[in-house]
Write an enzyme that holds these catalytic residues in place. Structure first.
Site, PDB file in Angstrom:
ATOM      1  N   THR A 154       0.859  -1.196   0.000  1.00  0.00           N
ATOM      2  CA  THR A 154       0.000   0.000   0.000  1.00  0.00           C
ATOM      3  C   THR A 154       0.893   1.244   0.000  1.00  0.00           C
ATOM      4  O   THR A 154       1.261   1.736  -1.056  1.00  0.00           O
ATOM      5  CB  THR A 154      -0.958  -0.011   1.203  1.00  0.00           C
ATOM      6  OG1 THR A 154      -0.223  -0.279   2.411  1.00  0.00           O
ATOM      7  CG2 THR A 154      -2.031  -1.081   1.027  1.00  0.00           C
ATOM      8  N   LYS A 180       4.480  -7.000   3.388  1.00  0.00           N
ATOM      9  CA  LYS A 180       4.176  -5.589   3.164  1.00  0.00           C
ATOM     10  C   LYS A 180       4.053  -4.911   4.515  1.00  0.00           C
ATOM     11  O   LYS A 180       3.710  -5.526   5.524  1.00  0.00           O
ATOM     12  CB  LYS A 180       2.895  -5.408   2.341  1.00  0.00           C
ATOM     13  CG  LYS A 180       1.603  -5.846   3.013  1.00  0.00           C
ATOM     14  CD  LYS A 180       0.942  -4.853   3.950  1.00  0.00           C
ATOM     15  CE  LYS A 180       0.692  -3.534   3.272  1.00  0.00           C
ATOM     16  NZ  LYS A 180       0.070  -2.573   4.268  1.00  0.00           N
ATOM     17  N   THR A 191       2.045  -4.003  12.297  1.00  0.00           N
ATOM     18  CA  THR A 191       1.035  -3.863  11.252  1.00  0.00           C
ATOM     19  C   THR A 191       1.652  -4.273   9.953  1.00  0.00           C
ATOM     20  O   THR A 191       2.401  -3.534   9.361  1.00  0.00           O
ATOM     21  CB  THR A 191       0.570  -2.427  11.122  1.00  0.00           C
ATOM     22  OG1 THR A 191       0.035  -2.062  12.345  1.00  0.00           O
ATOM     23  CG2 THR A 191      -0.492  -2.313  10.067  1.00  0.00           C
ATOM     24  N   GLU A 277       7.198   4.625   7.022  1.00  0.00           N
ATOM     25  CA  GLU A 277       6.711   5.841   6.385  1.00  0.00           C
ATOM     26  C   GLU A 277       7.552   7.050   6.797  1.00  0.00           C
ATOM     27  O   GLU A 277       7.651   7.386   7.975  1.00  0.00           O
ATOM     28  CB  GLU A 277       5.243   6.064   6.750  1.00  0.00           C
ATOM     29  CG  GLU A 277       4.328   5.053   6.079  1.00  0.00           C
ATOM     30  CD  GLU A 277       2.894   5.136   6.533  1.00  0.00           C
ATOM     31  OE1 GLU A 277       2.031   4.570   5.835  1.00  0.00           O
ATOM     32  OE2 GLU A 277       2.622   5.753   7.587  1.00  0.00           O
ATOM     33  N   ASN A 408       0.565  10.525   6.855  1.00  0.00           N
ATOM     34  CA  ASN A 408      -0.607  10.050   7.594  1.00  0.00           C
ATOM     35  C   ASN A 408      -1.685  11.106   7.754  1.00  0.00           C
ATOM     36  O   ASN A 408      -2.852  10.793   7.926  1.00  0.00           O
ATOM     37  CB  ASN A 408      -0.172   9.485   8.950  1.00  0.00           C
ATOM     38  CG  ASN A 408       0.458   8.126   8.774  1.00  0.00           C
ATOM     39  OD1 ASN A 408      -0.233   7.134   8.608  1.00  0.00           O
ATOM     40  ND2 ASN A 408       1.783   8.074   8.782  1.00  0.00           N
ATOM     41  N   THR A 413      -7.257  11.437   2.353  1.00  0.00           N
ATOM     42  CA  THR A 413      -7.692  12.619   1.619  1.00  0.00           C
ATOM     43  C   THR A 413      -6.874  12.821   0.357  1.00  0.00           C
ATOM     44  O   THR A 413      -7.207  13.647  -0.468  1.00  0.00           O
ATOM     45  CB  THR A 413      -7.561  13.881   2.497  1.00  0.00           C
ATOM     46  OG1 THR A 413      -6.203  14.002   2.965  1.00  0.00           O
ATOM     47  CG2 THR A 413      -8.482  13.783   3.685  1.00  0.00           C
TER      48      THR A 413
END
Length: 413
Positions: A154, A180, A191, A277, A408, A413
């Site tokens: 993702t 992933k 996660t 990230e 994040n 959005t």
């Protein structure tokens, strides 16, 4: 020296596995989003899943399947929608996914395990999935590992894959894996999704025990941001196609196989953390001198997960006080006067006493690690000793950058 070697092929390196990854229209981006792993024969299956009370439908589905029978033929993974917190309809969607794939593969739905990743609260786009499954099955190949690895990611910047080979009973045995994960990474589990294939023959009980221990020493020892997800799944298949004697009890052969399984899981776990990230470097925390391995890992995970430690490393600030503070709040008793902290080659604290060190050089060490991202030279090593115990443990994290907040803040959005 490791008793195995790295080979190519990922999850299709072990004998008797095929994989595929396609674009089914599940992701708004139009990138690959549906993956499949299939064993030619029924394989022993084991799994470790999220500890969150809010679980995706696929997690409950897999737990029920593995409780009913500890074997499987296929793993289906969709990316784009987490199918978590989607109520009874989400469960029906998961069950329909397995039924659709079972018909296409001409196997029982009970032999299929599921995984999902994406935005929490969104159901799988079933029309796209229905149309995609025939194409997915038609795309299966014994060289499909890379395609599958690309279809499960993702926010990841890179795919994660590994395959190792050893010898058991004078025959080659292989373990492959893909994973992933980039954000919402924290024990227990982190996660992430990880799928492991093996061509050894192992008893179900032993295979589950091996996987649980391997998870504790890998995926349960990484953190990016302190958040545990709803979909975390580690699923491992062992199909016996190496034709080696079945491993049914603890011994030299089981220990050899477990060591290689742990190495596969640790490689994937570090790859996830390295790809955190907004991250610019990997942090490895090594703790020694604790009373047992669990205590050492707890201290290491607390340090690796500290927002203050992570921020300092991003700022190239060798602020060892934050490391000491994190160790002290880990919930593991130790004597402060025994504490030793080292950053790379820089000894900063010894026997509880601060030491003079070259701050500019230590900062340069942190900066150098950041420039090595994705080149396997991006690791900041923090070594901590807390006493004279025999317990040692490791944990992995990453620095906390401005980009983490940006990624994040704009996630939906």
């Amino acid at each position: 020296m490791a008793d195995w070697q790295e080979i190519t092929g990922g999850i299709t390196a072990p004998k008797g596995y095929r994989a595929a990854g396609i674009t089914a229209g599940l992701k708004p981006s139009g990138l690959p989003d549906l993956a499949l792993i299939v064993s030619d024969v029924e394989a022993i299956a084991a799994g470790v899943f999220t500890t969150s009370q809010v679980k995706a439908a696929c997690v409950d589905y897999c737990r029920q399947r593995l409780q009913a029978k500890q074997s499987a033929r296929a793993i289906l993974c969709n990316a784009g929608q987490a199918n978590a917190a989607t109520g009874s309809q989400g469960i029906k969607d998961a069950e329909e996914s397995a039924d659709l794939l079972a018909k296409e593969l001409n196997i029982s739905p009970e032999s299929i395990l599921l995984a999902s990743t994406g935005v929490i609260g969104q159901r799988i786009k079933m029309d796209a999935l229905r149309n995609g499954i025939p194409k997915l099955v038609a795309s299966l190949t014994d060289a499909g590992s890379d395609a599958a690895a690309g279809a499960i990611i993702t926010t990841d910047l890179v795919t994660k894959s590994i395959a190792l080979e050893t010898t058991i009973g004078d025959r080659p045995v292989r373990i492959g894996g893909i994973a992933k994960g980039s954000g919402m990474i924290h024990p227990n589990m982190a996660t992430m999704l990880a799928f492991v294939t093996c061509d050894a023959a192992v008893s179900p009980h032993l295979w589950q025990q091996m996987l649980t221990r391997a998870a504790d020493r890998s995926f349960n020892s990484i953190t990016v941001d302190g958040d545990t997800s709803t979909n975390d799944s580690l699923i491992a298949l062992a199909n016996g196609q190496s034709r080696t004697p079945a491993i049914t009890e603890v011994g030299a052969e089981s220990e050899k196989l477990e060591a290689m399984l742990t190495a596969v899981c640790q490689h994937l776990a570090k790859a996830i953390t390295r790809d955190g990230e907004g991250a610019t470097c990997l942090i490895e925390v090594q703790v020694t001198g604790a009373h047992d391995e669990q205590a050492a890992r707890q201290i290491a995970k607390t340090i690796a997960g500290s927002s203050l430690v992570k921020s300092a490393i991003f700022g190239r600030d060798p602020n060892w006080g934050r490391i000491a503070a994190a160790a002290g709040r880990a919930g593991v008793p130790f004597e402060q006067e025994n504490l030793q902290i080292q950053l790379g080659d820089f000894l900063l604290l010894d026997n509880g006493q601060p030491l003079p060190f070259d701050r500019a050089a230590a900062s340069a060490y942190l900066k150098q690690a950041a420039t090595g991202a994705y080149l396997q030279q991006d690791t900041v090593l923090i070594s901590v000793n807390v006493g004279n115990g025999h317990g040692t443990g490791k944990a992995w994290g990453c620095d906390l950058s401005y980009d983490y907040v940006k990624i994040n803040a704009e996630y939906t959005t």
